[in-house]
Scaffold this motif. Structure first.
Motif, PDB file in Angstrom:
ATOM      1  N   ALA A   8       0.461   6.946  11.332  1.00  0.00           N
ATOM      2  CA  ALA A   8      -0.017   5.748  12.020  1.00  0.00           C
ATOM      3  C   ALA A   8       0.653   4.474  11.517  1.00  0.00           C
ATOM      4  CB  ALA A   8      -1.525   5.631  11.857  1.00  0.00           C
ATOM      5  N   ALA A   9       1.766   4.606  10.786  1.00  0.00           N
ATOM      6  CA  ALA A   9       2.479   3.427  10.288  1.00  0.00           C
ATOM      7  C   ALA A   9       3.979   3.659  10.393  1.00  0.00           C
ATOM      8  CB  ALA A   9       2.096   3.117   8.843  1.00  0.00           C
ATOM      9  N   SER A  10       4.683   2.648  10.879  1.00  0.00           N
ATOM     10  CA  SER A  10       6.130   2.779  11.038  1.00  0.00           C
ATOM     11  C   SER A  10       6.827   2.972   9.701  1.00  0.00           C
ATOM     12  CB  SER A  10       6.679   1.534  11.741  1.00  0.00           C
ATOM     13  OG  SER A  10       6.387   0.354  10.997  1.00  0.00           O
ATOM     14  N   THR A  11       6.236   2.461   8.647  1.00  0.00           N
ATOM     15  CA  THR A  11       6.821   2.591   7.320  1.00  0.00           C
ATOM     16  C   THR A  11       6.695   4.008   6.763  1.00  0.00           C
ATOM     17  OG1 THR A  11       4.723   1.635   6.557  1.00  0.00           O
ATOM     18  CG2 THR A  11       6.622   0.178   6.594  1.00  0.00           C
ATOM     19  N   GLY A  12       5.919   4.885   7.433  1.00  0.00           N
ATOM     20  CA  GLY A  12       5.737   6.238   6.921  1.00  0.00           C
ATOM     21  C   GLY A  12       6.720   7.246   7.462  1.00  0.00           C
ATOM     22  N   ALA A  13       7.432   6.906   8.543  1.00  0.00           N
ATOM     23  CA  ALA A  13       8.361   7.861   9.142  1.00  0.00           C
ATOM     24  C   ALA A  13       9.477   8.236   8.175  1.00  0.00           C
ATOM     25  CB  ALA A  13       8.939   7.278  10.434  1.00  0.00           C
ATOM     26  N   GLN A  14      10.013   7.247   7.448  1.00  0.00           N
ATOM     27  CA  GLN A  14      11.070   7.521   6.479  1.00  0.00           C
ATOM     28  C   GLN A  14      10.563   8.403   5.343  1.00  0.00           C
ATOM     29  OE1 GLN A  14      14.398   6.821   6.093  1.00  0.00           O
ATOM     30  NE2 GLN A  14      14.397   6.199   8.234  1.00  0.00           N
ATOM     31  N   THR A  15       9.304   8.209   4.962  1.00  0.00           N
ATOM     32  CA  THR A  15       8.723   9.047   3.907  1.00  0.00           C
ATOM     33  C   THR A  15       8.652  10.499   4.352  1.00  0.00           C
ATOM     34  OG1 THR A  15       7.403   7.187   3.101  1.00  0.00           O
ATOM     35  CG2 THR A  15       6.714   9.384   2.429  1.00  0.00           C
ATOM     36  N   ASP A  16       8.224  10.727   5.594  1.00  0.00           N
ATOM     37  CA  ASP A  16       8.175  12.088   6.126  1.00  0.00           C
ATOM     38  C   ASP A  16       9.567  12.707   6.168  1.00  0.00           C
ATOM     39  OD1 ASP A  16       5.483  12.026   6.398  1.00  0.00           O
ATOM     40  OD2 ASP A  16       5.451  11.914   8.587  1.00  0.00           O
ATOM     41  N   THR A 160       1.269  -4.748  -5.664  1.00  0.00           N
ATOM     42  CA  THR A 160       1.401  -5.040  -4.240  1.00  0.00           C
ATOM     43  C   THR A 160       1.917  -3.822  -3.485  1.00  0.00           C
ATOM     44  OG1 THR A 160       3.651  -5.904  -4.522  1.00  0.00           O
ATOM     45  CG2 THR A 160       1.835  -7.476  -4.694  1.00  0.00           C
ATOM     46  N   MET A 161       1.591  -3.765  -2.221  1.00  0.00           N
ATOM     47  CA  MET A 161       2.020  -2.677  -1.356  1.00  0.00           C
ATOM     48  C   MET A 161       1.972  -3.199   0.084  1.00  0.00           C
ATOM     49  SD  MET A 161       0.293   1.108  -0.996  1.00  0.00           S
ATOM     50  CE  MET A 161      -1.305   0.464  -0.457  1.00  0.00           C
ATOM     51  N   TRP A 162       2.900  -2.746   0.920  1.00  0.00           N
ATOM     52  CA  TRP A 162       2.841  -3.187   2.307  1.00  0.00           C
ATOM     53  C   TRP A 162       3.129  -2.035   3.259  1.00  0.00           C
ATOM     54  CZ3 TRP A 162       6.454  -3.556   6.335  1.00  0.00           C
ATOM     55  CH2 TRP A 162       7.770  -3.213   6.007  1.00  0.00           C
ATOM     56  N   PHE A 163       2.676  -2.197   4.483  1.00  0.00           N
ATOM     57  CA  PHE A 163       2.901  -1.209   5.531  1.00  0.00           C
ATOM     58  C   PHE A 163       2.741  -1.911   6.878  1.00  0.00           C
ATOM     59  CE2 PHE A 163      -1.427  -1.018   3.909  1.00  0.00           C
ATOM     60  CZ  PHE A 163      -2.178  -1.258   5.041  1.00  0.00           C
ATOM     61  N   ARG A 164       3.193  -1.254   7.941  1.00  0.00           N
ATOM     62  CA  ARG A 164       3.055  -1.796   9.287  1.00  0.00           C
ATOM     63  C   ARG A 164       2.370  -0.736  10.162  1.00  0.00           C
ATOM     64  NH1 ARG A 164       6.290  -5.629  11.860  1.00  0.00           N
ATOM     65  NH2 ARG A 164       7.910  -5.314  10.280  1.00  0.00           N
ATOM     66  N   PRO A 165       1.065  -0.855  10.421  1.00  0.00           N
ATOM     67  CA  PRO A 165       0.369   0.126  11.262  1.00  0.00           C
ATOM     68  C   PRO A 165       0.836   0.010  12.710  1.00  0.00           C
ATOM     69  CG  PRO A 165      -1.067  -1.728  10.770  1.00  0.00           C
ATOM     70  CD  PRO A 165       0.168  -1.933   9.959  1.00  0.00           C
ATOM     71  N   ASP A 166       1.088   1.134  13.348  1.00  0.00           N
ATOM     72  CA  ASP A 166       1.575   1.100  14.730  1.00  0.00           C
ATOM     73  C   ASP A 166       0.721   1.918  15.694  1.00  0.00           C
ATOM     74  OD1 ASP A 166       2.220   3.644  13.923  1.00  0.00           O
ATOM     75  OD2 ASP A 166       4.382   3.401  14.118  1.00  0.00           O
ATOM     76  N   ARG A 167      -0.447   2.376  15.245  1.00  0.00           N
ATOM     77  CA  ARG A 167      -1.354   3.118  16.118  1.00  0.00           C
ATOM     78  C   ARG A 167      -2.784   2.632  15.899  1.00  0.00           C
ATOM     79  NH1 ARG A 167      -0.653   9.452  15.513  1.00  0.00           N
ATOM     80  NH2 ARG A 167      -2.504   9.312  16.851  1.00  0.00           N
TER      81      ARG A 167
END
Length: 309
Positions: A8-16, A160-167
């Protein structure tokens, strides 16, 4: 039955993608090892006619080739992983700041508008979110599996931590660091909303005074204004326009006045003394709680706009 973990976050696709790469390389190495084991088990089985007395000729070219190839592959994975890791430490300039204070056994959330939540975090979709986190007691860990983000939350300092939710949706929040007897109860929800719904939630949640406005009252109550806003008898650096600026220190180094620097300057003022100033500021450790520190930092952050306003 759903077996896949939602993303549910665009920043997680690279992690996957990185995890899939690591898995592929690991399976390739595992397959190679088992294939060699099988070949040697068959080739040198009992009663095999293969001559076991002659020594095989050593080939440095072959050994160097597979060693270099392995090194290149794993070094490439290291660079890939470190790039993603570093990126998560560099939030965009337009990120929405949200303060998180962990405590046995709850998550306390503070929004810039003064809205407060317990074990819940409401955020808008398609917006970069920067979390500024600290703990009041022991080490906790902020973990949202659907966003592929996890960060230790440490007492006595900001992380600190950041993410961009996309769903749009509601996603689980966990503490993934054992933090005491009720650790399993330290859970919550991250609610991703449309921009319109989020604006409505901010209005109905009734923040009252903003964090900066609350911090201004604390700034005066603790006597900070007399030294740091001019007009006092004590010579101290001005805080107007300080946030985000480089600060020359007495040891010759330079620090950036971010949330972490401001917090440390309040709690440990003698650790980073500003150049040309005397280290006379008292420590506020064990005097100001983490909740009030959040408000003070937000107020000092707001003073940056006064310089450019």
């Amino acid at each position: 039955m759903r077996l896949t973990l939602p993303l549910a976050a665009s920043t997680g696709a690279q992690t996957d993608l990185l995890l899939l790469g690591l898995l592929a390389v690991s399976l390739a190495v595992l397959g190679l090892v088992f294939w060699l084991m099988l070949v040697y088990a068959i080739r040198y089985r009992h009663n095999s006619p293969v001559d076991r007395g002659a020594l095989a000729e050593k080939s440095f070219r072959f050994e160097i080739s597979w060693t270099v190839a392995t090194l290149v592959i794993f070094f490439g994975l290291f660079i890939w992983g470190s790039t993603i890791y570093v990126r998560l430490y560099q939030p965009p300039a337009n990120a929405l700041k949200v303060y998180v204070v962990a405590k046995q056994w709850m998550w306390k959330i503070e929004h810039a508008g003064g809205q407060r939540e317990i074990n819940a975090l409401h955020i808008p979709v398609d917006t970069p979110i920067e979390l500024i986190m600290t703990s009041e007691d022991v080490i906790h860990d902020f973990f949202v599996p659907a966003f592929r983000v996890k960060r230790d939350v440490l007492p006595g300092q900001y992380e600190t931590m950041w993410f961009r939710p996309d769903r749009i949706g509601t996603y689980h929040l966990f503490c993934s660091q054992f933090c005491g007897t009720a650790h399993s109860n330290m859970i919550g929800d991250v609610v991703v909303m449309s921009a319109q719904d989020y604006a409505g939630w901010l209005t109905t949640s009734g923040g009252g005074k903003t964090l900066a406005a609350q911090g201004k009252g604390l700034f005066i109550r603790y006597g900070c204004a007399g030294c740091h806003l001019g007009g006092g008898t004590v010579r101290a650096p001005s805080l107007v326009g300080l946030y985000g600026s480089p600060v020359p220190l007495s040891d010759g180094s330079t620090a950036i006045a971010d949330d972490r620097y401001i917090r440390d300057s309040i709690m440990q003022p003698k650790s980073q003394v500003v150049a040309s100033y005397e280290p006379i500021m008292p420590s506020f450790a064990n005097v100001i709680g983490e909740d009030d520190l959040v408000r003070l930092v937000a107020y000092i952050h707001s003073l940056a706009a006064e310089k450019h306003g």
